[in-house]
Design an enzyme around this catalytic site. Structure first.
Site, PDB file in Angstrom:
ATOM      1  N   LYS A  22     -21.620 -71.679 -25.595  1.00  0.00           N
ATOM      2  CA  LYS A  22     -21.191 -71.216 -24.245  1.00  0.00           C
ATOM      3  C   LYS A  22     -21.682 -71.883 -23.227  1.00  0.00           C
ATOM      4  O   LYS A  22     -21.351 -72.499 -22.136  1.00  0.00           O
ATOM      5  CB  LYS A  22     -21.230 -69.868 -24.015  1.00  0.00           C
ATOM      6  N   ASN A  23     -23.182 -71.784 -23.369  1.00  0.00           N
ATOM      7  CA  ASN A  23     -24.106 -72.292 -22.403  1.00  0.00           C
ATOM      8  C   ASN A  23     -24.307 -73.791 -22.521  1.00  0.00           C
ATOM      9  O   ASN A  23     -25.532 -74.280 -21.548  1.00  0.00           O
ATOM     10  CB  ASN A  23     -25.558 -71.371 -22.554  1.00  0.00           C
ATOM     11  N   ARG A  93     -22.081 -65.732 -12.997  1.00  0.00           N
ATOM     12  CA  ARG A  93     -23.342 -66.004 -12.258  1.00  0.00           C
ATOM     13  C   ARG A  93     -23.504 -67.764 -12.299  1.00  0.00           C
ATOM     14  O   ARG A  93     -24.056 -68.388 -11.653  1.00  0.00           O
ATOM     15  CB  ARG A  93     -24.656 -65.399 -12.646  1.00  0.00           C
ATOM     16  N   CYS A 117     -27.560 -59.091 -11.773  1.00  0.00           N
ATOM     17  CA  CYS A 117     -26.516 -58.500 -12.884  1.00  0.00           C
ATOM     18  C   CYS A 117     -27.168 -57.470 -13.943  1.00  0.00           C
ATOM     19  O   CYS A 117     -28.682 -56.891 -13.370  1.00  0.00           O
ATOM     20  CB  CYS A 117     -26.122 -59.523 -13.710  1.00  0.00           C
ATOM     21  N   ARG A 122     -32.314 -62.091 -10.947  1.00  0.00           N
ATOM     22  CA  ARG A 122     -31.554 -63.157 -11.454  1.00  0.00           C
ATOM     23  C   ARG A 122     -31.652 -64.422 -10.056  1.00  0.00           C
ATOM     24  O   ARG A 122     -30.480 -64.887  -9.731  1.00  0.00           O
ATOM     25  CB  ARG A 122     -30.350 -63.359 -11.866  1.00  0.00           C
ATOM     26  N   VAL A 124     -31.880 -67.532  -7.493  1.00  0.00           N
ATOM     27  CA  VAL A 124     -31.716 -68.905  -7.524  1.00  0.00           C
ATOM     28  C   VAL A 124     -32.665 -69.767  -6.563  1.00  0.00           C
ATOM     29  O   VAL A 124     -32.399 -70.893  -6.194  1.00  0.00           O
ATOM     30  CB  VAL A 124     -30.326 -69.276  -7.225  1.00  0.00           C
ATOM     31  N   ASP A 305     -31.889 -64.490 -25.572  1.00  0.00           N
ATOM     32  CA  ASP A 305     -30.336 -64.023 -25.889  1.00  0.00           C
ATOM     33  C   ASP A 305     -30.122 -63.552 -27.339  1.00  0.00           C
ATOM     34  O   ASP A 305     -28.823 -63.102 -27.795  1.00  0.00           O
ATOM     35  CB  ASP A 305     -29.642 -65.339 -25.672  1.00  0.00           C
ATOM     36  N   ARG A 397     -16.870 -62.438 -23.180  1.00  0.00           N
ATOM     37  CA  ARG A 397     -17.409 -63.290 -22.104  1.00  0.00           C
ATOM     38  C   ARG A 397     -18.194 -64.427 -22.975  1.00  0.00           C
ATOM     39  O   ARG A 397     -18.152 -65.790 -22.573  1.00  0.00           O
ATOM     40  CB  ARG A 397     -18.591 -62.854 -21.195  1.00  0.00           C
TER      41      ARG A 397
HETATM   42  C1  EPZ Z   1     -29.643 -69.028 -18.551  1.00  0.00           C
HETATM   43  O1  EPZ Z   1     -29.582 -68.167 -17.522  1.00  0.00           O
HETATM   44  C2  EPZ Z   1     -28.518 -68.608 -19.619  1.00  0.00           C
HETATM   45  N1  EPZ Z   1     -27.310 -68.505 -19.041  1.00  0.00           N
HETATM   46  C3  EPZ Z   1     -28.898 -67.046 -19.944  1.00  0.00           C
HETATM   47  O2  EPZ Z   1     -27.904 -66.908 -20.910  1.00  0.00           O
HETATM   48  C4  EPZ Z   1     -30.152 -67.002 -20.744  1.00  0.00           C
HETATM   49  O3  EPZ Z   1     -30.548 -65.573 -20.967  1.00  0.00           O
HETATM   50  C5  EPZ Z   1     -31.292 -67.814 -20.074  1.00  0.00           C
HETATM   51  O4  EPZ Z   1     -30.846 -68.945 -19.379  1.00  0.00           O
HETATM   52  C6  EPZ Z   1     -32.808 -67.673 -20.514  1.00  0.00           C
HETATM   53  O5  EPZ Z   1     -32.524 -68.332 -21.594  1.00  0.00           O
HETATM   54  C7  EPZ Z   1     -26.466 -70.028 -18.913  1.00  0.00           C
HETATM   55  O6  EPZ Z   1     -27.198 -71.054 -19.468  1.00  0.00           O
HETATM   56  C8  EPZ Z   1     -25.161 -69.787 -18.196  1.00  0.00           C
HETATM   57  P1  EPZ Z   1     -33.108 -68.570 -16.241  1.00  0.00           P
HETATM   58  P2  EPZ Z   1     -30.149 -68.532 -16.253  1.00  0.00           P
HETATM   59  O7  EPZ Z   1     -33.019 -69.242 -14.950  1.00  0.00           O
HETATM   60  O8  EPZ Z   1     -30.496 -70.087 -16.109  1.00  0.00           O
HETATM   61  C9  EPZ Z   1     -36.316 -66.453 -13.369  1.00  0.00           C
HETATM   62  C10 EPZ Z   1     -26.212 -65.504 -21.893  1.00  0.00           C
HETATM   63  O9  EPZ Z   1     -26.258 -64.277 -22.539  1.00  0.00           O
HETATM   64  N2  EPZ Z   1     -35.712 -67.400 -12.152  1.00  0.00           N
HETATM   65  O10 EPZ Z   1     -33.915 -69.604 -17.232  1.00  0.00           O
HETATM   66  O11 EPZ Z   1     -29.770 -67.791 -15.189  1.00  0.00           O
HETATM   67  C11 EPZ Z   1     -34.947 -65.494 -13.759  1.00  0.00           C
HETATM   68  O12 EPZ Z   1     -35.166 -64.434 -12.926  1.00  0.00           O
HETATM   69  C12 EPZ Z   1     -27.013 -65.603 -20.655  1.00  0.00           C
HETATM   70  O13 EPZ Z   1     -25.560 -66.397 -22.584  1.00  0.00           O
HETATM   71  C13 EPZ Z   1     -36.204 -67.349 -11.075  1.00  0.00           C
HETATM   72  O14 EPZ Z   1     -37.067 -66.711 -10.652  1.00  0.00           O
HETATM   73  O15 EPZ Z   1     -31.805 -68.047 -16.429  1.00  0.00           O
HETATM   74  C14 EPZ Z   1     -35.756 -65.187 -15.112  1.00  0.00           C
HETATM   75  O16 EPZ Z   1     -36.503 -64.284 -15.003  1.00  0.00           O
HETATM   76  C15 EPZ Z   1     -27.841 -64.495 -20.271  1.00  0.00           C
HETATM   77  N3  EPZ Z   1     -35.739 -68.273  -9.971  1.00  0.00           N
HETATM   78  C16 EPZ Z   1     -36.256 -66.468 -15.676  1.00  0.00           C
HETATM   79  O17 EPZ Z   1     -36.433 -67.207 -14.409  1.00  0.00           O
HETATM   80  C17 EPZ Z   1     -34.789 -69.429 -10.045  1.00  0.00           C
HETATM   81  O18 EPZ Z   1     -34.300 -69.797  -9.382  1.00  0.00           O
HETATM   82  C18 EPZ Z   1     -35.366 -67.371 -16.399  1.00  0.00           C
HETATM   83  O19 EPZ Z   1     -34.117 -67.612 -15.901  1.00  0.00           O
HETATM   84  C19 EPZ Z   1     -34.324 -69.172 -11.341  1.00  0.00           C
HETATM   85  C20 EPZ Z   1     -34.606 -68.136 -12.513  1.00  0.00           C
END
Ligand code: EPZ
Length: 419
Positions: A22-23, A93, A117, A122, A124, A305, A397
């Site tokens: 998926k990812n 998201r 969520c 989360r 950006v 995950d 999902r």
């Molecule tokens: C990706 O989400 C995955 N989703 C998530 O999988 C996965 O849990 C996550 O990476 C961590 O491995 C997809 O790839 C579609 P992050 P993402 O940005 O990119 C903080 C699933 O179950 N952060 O790596 O949204 C954030 O709050 C899903 O398949 C900021 O602070 O995760 C978190 O604490 C759930 N500012 C940490 O970084 C930002 O601009 C990691 O989040 C971005 C992130």
């Protein structure tokens, strides 16, 4: 709303075919926005999140066609709109992944802020700051990120933390930017390597994907690629956790052991026999799983995950275990439901301390997010009696036909009308 009815206590035996990741599929589908010609993507899993991605792309005016074994994506030279609207983004998201490609190819993008969520705020901010360093104007207006730029230029960007989709958005922006971009402290997940390999196949110049330092030489055009998505390491890990919990011997067909080393070693440490093969990974649990400790971390650490699924297996392990969540601030929603099934778990800050019980007891439970729902399925498979898992749309999902795959392994799982 649909639910699963699960009769527990049956071991799993046979072969499960692991679907496309998926990812990896989601960023690769959004990356087609960068390509001038038709892209053909194989091994795209049939998931709600993939359907949501098609809805966002079609809403932009992208042509998405389904063949028997592949999807065909063609992005025209100009789009009907450059906005990914709230009603679609709030369902997924990962729609934020439209931001980088739209800005890089068309110079404009409006993407609704995804909002938080179940598992956390989360934000950006890192996505937005990186694009500003590449010359874009990015501001928040009426709940959306509004971005504009004549042409992005390369930049030397140090990410404050290894965000996965943040790395992916900036990688996709950089491939059409003018000059060189360096992403430092980038995320190293295998899904990022898969995205980079797709982009390279379409004509991009990328070095270092999969390491913390990615260098991109921008080019003027990406043509197209015929690409096959990698297998889903989290789906494979989920079935591994289920075998650890209920016993049996299963071939995870198509799984790539090189993507899952930390997960495989954790479960092997708890007594699961792990046998990597050319065709996948054979896993066998004879006797009782003795449990595994873990601290989640960015790749190559133990994946967040897989945290909920490991906790579910630890609920029936013979030794006490501790699992810490360091990536998200609220990713223990499954614990409350596991407690209702007789688990013995104490939460302290970011750590779940689990004392294995001889058996869990069936109960009606509620899924709250994708991986929490997977952990409830694992617990129900191991519990005495028949459990009902409500709001199973969370599961759909990220898991393709889970009830069919589990039933083919000998489980008694049925999709029913729930509440
Ligand atoms: C990706 O989400 C995955 N989703 C998530 O999988 C996965 O849990 C996550 O990476 C961590 O491995 C997809 O790839 C579609 P992050 P993402 O940005 O990119 C903080 C699933 O179950 N952060 O790596 O949204 C954030 O709050 C899903 O398949 C900021 O602070 O995760 C978190 O604490 C759930 N500012 C940490 O970084 C930002 O601009 C990691 O989040 C971005 C992130």
């Amino acid at each position: 709303m649909e639910a699963f009815s699960v009769v527990g206590g049956k071991p799993l035996n046979g072969t499960v075919t692991i679907s496309g990741a998926k990812n990896a599929a989601l960023p690769i589908l959004f990356a087609c926005l960068l390509c001038r010609d038709r892209c053909r993507i194989q091994n795209v899993p049939q998931l709600r999140d993939v359907a949501s991605t098609f809805a966002v792309l079609q809403g932009l005016g992208v042509d998405c066609q389904h063949e028997a074994e592949a999807v065909i994506i063609h992005t025209p030279p100009t789009l009907a709109t450059y906005e990914a609207p709230y009603e679609l983004v709030r369902t997924m998201r990962a729609s934020i992944l439209a931001l980088g490609p739209l800005l890089a190819r068309f110079g404009q993008a409006v993407v609704s802020l995804p909002g938080g969520c179940a598992i956390g705020v989360r934000p950006v901010d890192i996505h937005a700051d990186g694009l500003r360093q590449m010359g874009a104007e990015v501001e928040i207006k009426n709940g959306s990120l509004v971005a504009n730029c004549q042409r992005l230029h390369g930049a030397d960007i140090t990410l404050p933390l290894p965000t996965v989709t943040g790395t992916e958005n900036l990688l996709m922006a950089a491939v059409l930017a003018e000059g060189q971009t360096i992403l430092r402290q980038a995320a190293c997940e295998p899904e990022i390597v898969d995205l980079a390999n797709f982009l390279i196949a379409a004509g991009a110049n990328i070095q270092g994907a999969g390491t913390a330092c990615i260098t991109i030489e921008g080019t003027s055009t990406l043509t197209a690629a015929d690409y096959t998505v990698m297998p889903d390491r989290i789906e494979a890990g989920t079935y591994l956790a289920a075998v650890a919990a209920v016993g049996g011997e299963v071939l995870l067909a198509g799984a790539n052991p090189h993507d899952m080393e930390r997960v495989l070693s954790a479960f092997a440490g708890g007594g699961v026999e792990i046998c990597p093969l050319d065709t996948g990974i054979r896993v066998k649990m004879a006797g009782r799983f003795s449990g595994a400790d873990a601290v989640t971390a960015a790749y190559p650490g133990f994946p967040t995950d897989m945290q909920a699924q490991l906790i579910a297996a630890n609920c029936i392990s013979s030794s006490p275990t501790a699992v810490s969540e360091t990536v998200f601030e609220n990713r223990f929603m499954h614990v409350q439901e596991l407690l209702r099934m007789g688990a013995d778990i104490t939460l302290a800050e970011h750590t779940a301390f689990i004392r294995g019980v001889d058996h869990l007891t069936a109960a009606p439970v509620m899924a709250t997010d994708l991986r929490a729902s997977a952990s409830l399925v694992i617990a129900a498979l191991a519990a005495k009696g028949t459990s009902t898992i409500n709001r199973i749309y969370h599961l759909d999902r990220g898991y393709e036909r889970m009830e069919e795959k589990l039933s083919a392994l000998g489980a008694e799982v049925e999709r029913i009308d729930g509440h």
